[in-house]
Design an enzyme around this catalytic site. Structure first.
Site, short mmCIF file in Angstrom:
data_model
loop_
_atom_site.label_atom_id
_atom_site.label_comp_id
_atom_site.label_asym_id
_atom_site.label_seq_id
_atom_site.Cartn_x
_atom_site.Cartn_y
_atom_site.Cartn_z
NE ARG A 87 -2.82 -2.56 3.26
CZ ARG A 87 -2.97 -2.77 4.26
NH1 ARG A 87 -2.82 -1.88 5.99
NH2 ARG A 87 -3.32 -4.18 4.40
CG ASP B 56 1.10 6.28 3.87
OD1 ASP B 56 -0.09 4.86 4.18
OD2 ASP B 56 1.76 6.11 4.59
NE ARG C 287 5.29 10.35 4.59
CZ ARG C 287 3.29 10.25 5.50
NH1 ARG C 287 2.90 9.36 4.89
NH2 ARG C 287 2.82 11.42 5.35
#
Lengths: 246, 246
Positions: B51, B53, B198
């Site tokens: 996935r 984001d 991140r």
């Protein structure tokens, strides 16, 4: 009054071009003037080096404006970048002589037209390229580009209706380069008529697709018949790269 | 049923991430499944390699789906590119073995995080870079990046609440390069936890700004305390570059 010269970048996608319009409209010049007028508390006029059409981008548009302020050029630039929308930026600001005029003093301009020559879309560049999936004959386009250069009457390559103004211009160079799937056409000249780069581009692409002969371009430069020149290609592939001053 | 493997590009700006959501929501997976279901006339499920984001981009996301059709991979790709929105593209499609699964067979991933290290905005890349105007110590960030590599428990670098799943991963390389005003951080590893790239980025930037010491990173890898690691940087600077298979 001080005269400030700025170099601007913008993405033209959501603007109705450079030139402000009566009764509003979302234009680059309109945005700049509204911001500077607010900054100074009195009306400010912004002179651009020329009008870019709706959808056309700029990597180096030049403009100047007369203002009465104590701010340094660096401070003016920072202020503008803070309040301008995210698709317009000032990348340079400097004091200019009182007589400097970005349009009247310009000696030439460089434009770039980007063609994506692929059937596979390029997601990240999609707002800046024109997609032409057809096979393009690079050699024929280079030959045609050479014929388009020089000092000629470019009447066949403009959308302007017959007027009294001269349609003679000098195109110094048209450089055609391929980088991967992309073909870049760089145009350098002393000035370009309304739609001139985009109609030259349409003509060059038709040569590339063998829909017309490179040699035909000579006739166009003589006849001046717009209806015999190529199509007007989309604005989004076009970027004003630099404005030249002597 | 045939198994089709595709490589996808997308600009994540206007999506709520890869994964489809109950009750709608604008997601990449949702868009792909809706299109393929329409193409096949029966429900199609799309497996992504992982996935991404909301707001994260992909240059090379891999996915696969099982369908019953006579179309060649080339025709499937062309069909998809014709009907997908302009910010999603299929750049490759091929027949895969019946057992291929884009997530389960992935052996690693490469991500890139782009930092614009300038006070002057970059109009044309603004959706793909995170602007950090502060001076950044390249040497310190490279040292910190080296410490972050290896096989470690990256619990301090994920937003996942405590679960039973292992938070041990192997980061093979973090390459930091400067190109003009831009600093690119390339992360290669066997897998990344939720928000891991991140949060590593936030930590590296704080080292670059001298807000923390490179050596502190060793402690983070031992303590596993999320609250002591760096901030979560914005999604828009992050791009999934490639998914690796053996």
């Amino acid at each position: 009054m001080r005269n400030i010269k700025v170099i601007l970048q913008y993405e033209g996608t959501r603007y109705q071009g450079w030139q402000k319009q009566e009764g509003g409209g979302n234009t680059i010049q309109g945005r700049l003037e509204a911001l500077l007028t607010k900054m100074c508390g009195s009306p400010v006029e912004v002179n651009g080096s020329g009008r870019t059409d709706a959808g056309v981008h700029a990597l180096g548009q030049t403009a100047n404006f007369h203002i009465d302020t104590d701010m340094t050029p660096e401070e003016i630039m920072r202020y503008m970048n803070e309040y301008l929308p995210e698709d317009i930026a000032v990348i340079q600001a400097q004091e200019a002589s009182a007589r400097f005029h970005s349009r009247l003093n310009a000696t030439g301009k460089t434009y770039c037209y980007r063609v994506l020559n692929s059937s596979v879309p390029h997601i990240f560049d999609r707002r800046y390229v024109y997609e032409v999936p057809e096979v393009l004959d690079m050699e024929a386009m280079c030959r045609a580009a050479d014929i388009l250069c020089g000092t000629h009457d470019y009447k066949a390559f403009t959308s302007t209706k017959k007027g009294k103004k001269s349609t003679v211009r000098t195109v110094e160079a048209i450089i055609v380069t391929r980088v991967g799937d992309e073909i870049r056409f760089t145009f350098k000249g002393n000035g370009f008529l309304y739609h001139m780069v985009r109609i030259m581009m349409g003509t060059l692409l038709e040569v590339g697709m063998h829909k017309r002969e490179a040699a035909q371009i000579k006739e166009l430069l003589t006849s001046g018949r717009r209806e015999e020149a190529g199509m007007l290609v989309p604005a989004k592939g076009l970027t004003l790269v630099e404005v030249h001053y002597s």
